[in-house]
Design a protein around this motif. Sequence first.
Motif, short mmCIF file in Angstrom:
data_model
loop_
_atom_site.label_atom_id
_atom_site.label_comp_id
_atom_site.label_asym_id
_atom_site.label_seq_id
_atom_site.Cartn_x
_atom_site.Cartn_y
_atom_site.Cartn_z
N ASN A 110 1.09 -0.92 -0.13
CA ASN A 110 0.31 0.02 0.56
C ASN A 110 0.90 1.28 -0.03
OD1 ASN A 110 -0.14 -1.53 2.91
ND2 ASN A 110 0.62 0.68 3.01
N ALA A 111 0.08 2.47 -0.12
CA ALA A 111 1.26 3.67 -0.14
C ALA A 111 1.51 3.93 1.17
CB ALA A 111 0.18 4.85 -1.07
N MET A 132 7.39 4.00 -0.03
CA MET A 132 6.84 2.88 -1.53
C MET A 132 8.09 3.60 -2.58
SD MET A 132 3.20 2.32 -3.60
CE MET A 132 3.25 4.23 -3.84
N ILE A 133 8.92 1.93 -3.02
CA ILE A 133 9.68 2.34 -4.34
C ILE A 133 9.44 1.59 -5.52
CG2 ILE A 133 10.30 -0.13 -4.06
CD1 ILE A 133 13.28 0.93 -3.58
N ASP A 134 10.23 1.76 -6.67
CA ASP A 134 9.51 1.34 -7.87
C ASP A 134 9.55 -0.13 -8.25
OD1 ASP A 134 11.98 1.55 -9.81
OD2 ASP A 134 12.48 2.85 -8.25
N ALA A 135 8.86 -0.68 -8.69
CA ALA A 135 9.19 -2.15 -8.90
C ALA A 135 10.38 -2.81 -9.61
CB ALA A 135 8.10 -2.69 -9.47
N ASN A 177 10.23 2.54 -17.36
CA ASN A 177 11.21 3.22 -17.00
C ASN A 177 12.56 3.49 -17.08
OD1 ASN A 177 12.60 4.36 -14.59
ND2 ASN A 177 12.59 2.67 -13.63
N PRO A 178 13.34 4.72 -18.05
CA PRO A 178 14.43 4.80 -18.35
C PRO A 178 15.69 4.64 -17.01
CG PRO A 178 13.04 6.76 -18.47
CD PRO A 178 11.94 5.76 -17.61
N GLY A 179 15.00 4.42 -15.71
CA GLY A 179 16.16 4.37 -15.32
C GLY A 179 16.20 4.40 -13.83
N ALA A 180 15.29 5.35 -13.47
CA ALA A 180 15.14 5.89 -12.67
C ALA A 180 14.81 5.56 -11.48
CB ALA A 180 14.31 7.25 -12.65
N THR A 181 15.75 5.85 -10.42
CA THR A 181 15.28 4.62 -8.84
C THR A 181 14.01 6.24 -8.24
OG1 THR A 181 17.29 3.66 -8.82
CG2 THR A 181 16.53 4.35 -6.95
N LEU A 182 12.96 5.59 -7.80
CA LEU A 182 11.92 6.31 -6.93
C LEU A 182 11.34 5.78 -5.94
CD1 LEU A 182 11.24 6.44 -10.35
CD2 LEU A 182 9.47 7.63 -9.89
N VAL A 183 11.52 6.90 -4.61
CA VAL A 183 11.26 6.25 -3.31
C VAL A 183 9.78 7.67 -3.43
CG1 VAL A 183 12.70 5.18 -2.71
CG2 VAL A 183 12.99 7.82 -2.35
N TYR A 184 8.86 6.68 -2.45
CA TYR A 184 7.75 7.94 -2.28
C TYR A 184 7.02 7.62 -0.84
CZ TYR A 184 6.51 7.64 -7.44
OH TYR A 184 6.60 8.04 -8.93
N PHE A 185 6.92 9.08 -0.43
CA PHE A 185 6.65 9.16 1.19
C PHE A 185 4.89 9.28 1.46
CE2 PHE A 185 11.18 9.61 1.19
CZ PHE A 185 12.15 8.85 2.16
N LYS A 198 10.85 1.21 6.50
CA LYS A 198 10.17 -0.15 5.23
C LYS A 198 9.63 0.48 4.15
CE LYS A 198 10.97 -2.51 9.50
NZ LYS A 198 10.90 -3.59 10.99
N ILE A 199 9.92 -0.64 3.60
CA ILE A 199 9.31 -0.59 2.36
C ILE A 199 7.42 -0.88 2.36
CG2 ILE A 199 8.78 -1.27 0.01
CD1 ILE A 199 11.76 -1.44 -0.29
N SER A 200 6.40 -0.07 2.47
CA SER A 200 5.09 -0.38 2.72
C SER A 200 4.24 -0.88 1.53
CB SER A 200 4.49 0.69 3.29
OG SER A 200 4.63 1.38 2.15
N GLY A 201 5.14 -0.54 0.29
CA GLY A 201 4.56 -0.76 -1.52
C GLY A 201 5.53 -1.02 -2.52
#
Length: 858
Positions: free
Chosen positions: A142-143, A151-154, A191-199, A180-183
């Motif tokens: 979940n978000a 949350m992190i990209d797949a 995705n051209p290679g970027a690393t994404l994390v969401y809060f 901790k990764i919740s989703g």
Amino acid sequence: MTVMKTARRNFVAHKGRMALSAIAVLLSVAFVCGTLVFTDTMNTTFDKLFAVTNSDVTVSPKEAADGEENPGSGKPQTLNGSVVDRVEKARGVKSAEGGVLSMSVTVVDTANKNLGSTTGAPTIAGNWSDNELKSMKITSGNAPRGPTELMIDADTAEKHHLKLGDEIRTIAVTGDNRAKISGIAAFTVTNPGATLVYFDTATAQTFLLGSADAYTHVNVTAKDGVSDEQLKQNVAATVGADTYKLQTAKEAADANRKDVGSFLDVMKYVMLGFAGIAFLVGIFLIFNTFSMLVAQRTREIGLMRAIGADRRQINRSVLVEAFLLGVVGSVLGVAAGVGLAVGLMKLMGQMGMDLSTDDLTIAWTTPVLGLVLGVAVTVVAAYIPGRRAGKVSPMAALRDAGTPGDKKAGRIRAALGLVLTGVGGAALYLAGVAEEAAPGSLWLGLGVVLTLIGFIVIGPLLAGVVVRALSAPVLRPFGSVGRLAERNALRNPRRTGATAAALMIGLALVACLSVVGSSMVASATDELDKSVGADYIVNSMTGQPVMPQAEQAMRANKNLDHVTAYREVPAKITAPDGSTVTEGLGATDPSYAEDIRRKMRAGEHADAYGPNAMAVGSLYADEHGIKLGDTLTVAFTGGKTVKLKVAAITSDEGNLDKGMMYVSTAVAEANVPADRMPRPFMLLATAKAGQADTAYAEVKAGLAEYPQYKVLNQADYKQALKDQVGQLLNMVYGLLALAIIVAVLGVVNTLALSVVERTREIGLMRAIGLSRRQLRRMIRLESVVIALFGALLGLGLGMGWGATAQQLLALQGLKVLEIPWPTILGVFAASALVGLFAALVPAFRAGRMNVLNAIATD
């Protein structure tokens, strides 16, 4: 119609002999088409990404329009939270949502392994919002719902084997966040290679921006029936047209596309440049092929002339054969180019930049360009052999095969080659003695072109001299077989020269770049030894500023005598003559004068770090007539305007910090607001006496939690420079490998056709006692001496170009010329192996000839 039939029959009859020429055309066309398909596919990938990630209208700080989105402070520019409410009240707005985005972050796992991309793609941290649902969907979990979740990209999760519940540490200028990764969210586009994390939004605001009431942008969605342009006008009327930066989805996508496109264009044109070199080398292969085929068909052509064919028809028949060869090679090359593009996409995927074959883009211009280039190059290369074929006399039907050499044309060619080489050499000399880089570069370019053409033209003349010189140590020890190989190589100097020229071009570029690369490393190392007094250098390989926690860890090391922070503060500087320039002032601690030993034109370096003082470079001082004690007006960007006294003038003879102006960190902090003050991009440190090894180990241990930074002592720094240049050269060598492969095919083709041409002669030699082994050895030795001839010319020419280029670089401070003899000698030795490899198939075929059939060959 008769010409077409004759050309078609000859092409089919000699298709085996033209196979290698077709492969050369195929490889060259494939490289061009592969490059275009690959870059077009990357453009398509980014276009799709930008098309779905932008909201109908985006509101962002006005400063971002001036390129100050992140002025080195580690924090992006922000908007007050009240802007969201104001935007939401504009006519036509369906919703307005505050967004947070920062690229000044590093994301690591529990083992402190950097989870960011290794291809240059950014690491992006932000808040999860409805706008993200346009390009992403949650595939598991979940978000984030609080500061302990993210949350992190797949793609990143798959690459680093992350799963729900794993702990991730995000490092920002405001501190560290452990969550901790919740989703896990997957891109709905590539995705051209970027690393994404969401809060969650609140955590993103406080952690990334340091404020609970700030955003980096506002995503605005239009009501049904309201266009993006109309929505932009309505929002501008509400919040003020000049107060914020407003962009429609199309404008934002175009701006992003422009940034990415500039990089892709550079990559595309560089790769096409190497494809052009491969085409140039291929011209020699095709030229040799048709020259030898025409020579072998002299009697046939003479008979055609005798029964009524005129010169134009003979010439046309050869060109039609070339046209057919170009069409076949180009069609196959276009197909191979698509395969090459897919291979490059897979390779980029292994490196972390995921490109989907679903986005494979083949513009109609790509196959057309490949076909036109392949056919045009093939026909142009066959033009001169075609003209020679047209000059064959009907009386040639009564003679043995082979066209007599035109001695007058040979003399004219030799004279022309000598003139071109001489003029090119003079241009290189003028480049070497130039006092300014711009005119020197023009002389260098002219010298490279003229000497290259000159060596190609003069190749047959040089073959007689150089091959004999090489034969003494290489061929003569093999006795009569070696002498036969020498005479075969000298039998047709024009052919030998053209074959060697193809190899010469690629190796000349290799030698030139090797000399330039080695000289750059040697010069930088020499400058480092002379100028750097600091024991350790700490900086980020990705250009990130040094985070406060990393700087604190450095300063806490008790084995260090001092730590110097080096930052660049943007400012507008006005000289006494009224001229104004915008520069990045080097704001450092006074200890910088000890860490970097700058030569001084006037004053002492340490004096520049006093109150209301600064240092300028000698080039700037000379240009504007600035003397010690003059006063400059300095307007710090986003800060105060002050007058600073020139307390020191540094010499710009070296290359380290050339042209840099300095002020003390205290002066910068007094005139730039704290929230606008850039973070250091580098730290310099010196160990206490006798503590160098201990301090080095403790510095590395202290910064182990921050993998984005490299801790380098002087030996490490030199090795890093060498590795960086080496990686660049390896990439260039890899691209040049195509041209060298085509050149090797040229040697194979020349030998193969030469064996066919000498079938009767080989049969006679076998009849009088030459063994199969001796015959194969003769052909291998001939191949080796041709390859060494091309290598000798190419390496000599390339070293001349490289030495001249270094003289120009010396104007920029790179004053050490270093010839990489191990590389040069290694390439020369490898050329002999190339010759042996190229001769394997022709020698094998010659050794298997039936003696009686060979003697009976007409």
